[in-house]
Design a protein around this motif. Sequence first.
Motif, PDB file in Angstrom:
ATOM      1  N   CYS A   6       0.812  -1.217   0.000  1.00  0.00           N
ATOM      2  CA  CYS A   6       0.000   0.000   0.000  1.00  0.00           C
ATOM      3  C   CYS A   6       0.848   1.270   0.000  1.00  0.00           C
ATOM      4  O   CYS A   6       1.955   1.287   0.544  1.00  0.00           O
ATOM      5  CB  CYS A   6      -0.906   0.023   1.237  1.00  0.00           C
TER       6      CYS A   6
ATOM      7  N   THR B 227      -5.595   2.504  -0.422  1.00  0.00           N
ATOM      8  CA  THR B 227      -5.335   1.732   0.799  1.00  0.00           C
ATOM      9  C   THR B 227      -6.622   1.092   1.317  1.00  0.00           C
ATOM     10  O   THR B 227      -6.613  -0.056   1.768  1.00  0.00           O
ATOM     11  CB  THR B 227      -4.724   2.636   1.883  1.00  0.00           C
TER      12      THR B 227
ATOM     13  N   LEU C  79      -7.281  -2.876   2.110  1.00  0.00           N
ATOM     14  CA  LEU C  79      -7.777  -3.375   3.391  1.00  0.00           C
ATOM     15  C   LEU C  79      -9.082  -4.158   3.208  1.00  0.00           C
ATOM     16  O   LEU C  79      -9.328  -5.137   3.913  1.00  0.00           O
ATOM     17  CB  LEU C  79      -7.998  -2.208   4.354  1.00  0.00           C
TER      18      LEU C  79
ATOM     19  N   LEU D  96      -3.373  -8.102   7.940  1.00  0.00           N
ATOM     20  CA  LEU D  96      -2.696  -6.816   7.769  1.00  0.00           C
ATOM     21  C   LEU D  96      -1.341  -6.862   8.461  1.00  0.00           C
ATOM     22  O   LEU D  96      -1.258  -7.087   9.668  1.00  0.00           O
ATOM     23  CB  LEU D  96      -3.555  -5.694   8.359  1.00  0.00           C
TER      24      LEU D  96
ATOM     25  N   ALA E   7      -8.202   0.771   9.851  1.00  0.00           N
ATOM     26  CA  ALA E   7      -8.372  -0.683   9.709  1.00  0.00           C
ATOM     27  C   ALA E   7      -9.600  -1.160  10.476  1.00  0.00           C
ATOM     28  O   ALA E   7     -10.348  -2.031  10.000  1.00  0.00           O
ATOM     29  CB  ALA E   7      -7.122  -1.402  10.202  1.00  0.00           C
TER      30      ALA E   7
ATOM     31  N   LEU F  89     -10.931  -9.031   8.329  1.00  0.00           N
ATOM     32  CA  LEU F  89      -9.624  -8.374   8.411  1.00  0.00           C
ATOM     33  C   LEU F  89      -9.065  -8.461   9.824  1.00  0.00           C
ATOM     34  O   LEU F  89      -9.771  -8.197  10.795  1.00  0.00           O
ATOM     35  CB  LEU F  89      -9.746  -6.901   7.997  1.00  0.00           C
TER      36      LEU F  89
END
Length: 213
Positions: free
Chosen positions: A65, A73, A77, A83, A104, A115
Amino acid sequence: DLLLGEATLDQVSLGTQVRGLRCVPSSLDLAGAEIEMVGAIARERKLAEALEGAGSQYEVIFLDCPPSLGLLTINALAAAGDLFVPVPCEYYALEGLGQLLETAERVRRSLNPGLRIAGFLLTMYDARTKLSSQVADEVRSHFGPVVFETIIPRSVRLSEAPSYGEPVLTLDPSARGSIAYRLLAAAVEDRYGLTRHVPTPPADPDLERAGEE
């Protein structure tokens, strides 16, 4: 082209001199993608849609990213499962880290429930400065076992590699940066149960001490 649906992943991925590694490069045109996607439906999921089915072709897909929290970005995500957060051992990195984690979490709640934070990687570590040690200690005290043991040192060869158009691993396999990244690769392979592709090199005593401290 991939984000705008004008090309498929197979059409834009290129082979590299590293066996088993393919790369989807970008250009300055990518900067205009955010503007072109502003009015698109489900614009935050364009990359996820483009990568559908790609997981069966590759062991691991890395999405690198830009150092900003823009639409590119957000797309990464929304498409990612895990991550990995590189944290430069510099003062302002801690402030940017908080903003990234907030973003996030918002993406996890609204776009990508799967995620998760897989690891924090300390980079640009300079054992000669107290600041590097302080930042490393601060990150480890906050995130504990989620921080990778491997630390990426500040290295001239790491900085030079892009100018030669190749990764430091092939430019100078014996450089401290190369050794550190090979240790990191081994740790990631172990974590996900992947096949070891590169023998684990001997650890750098200075980096081992930094991790212990």
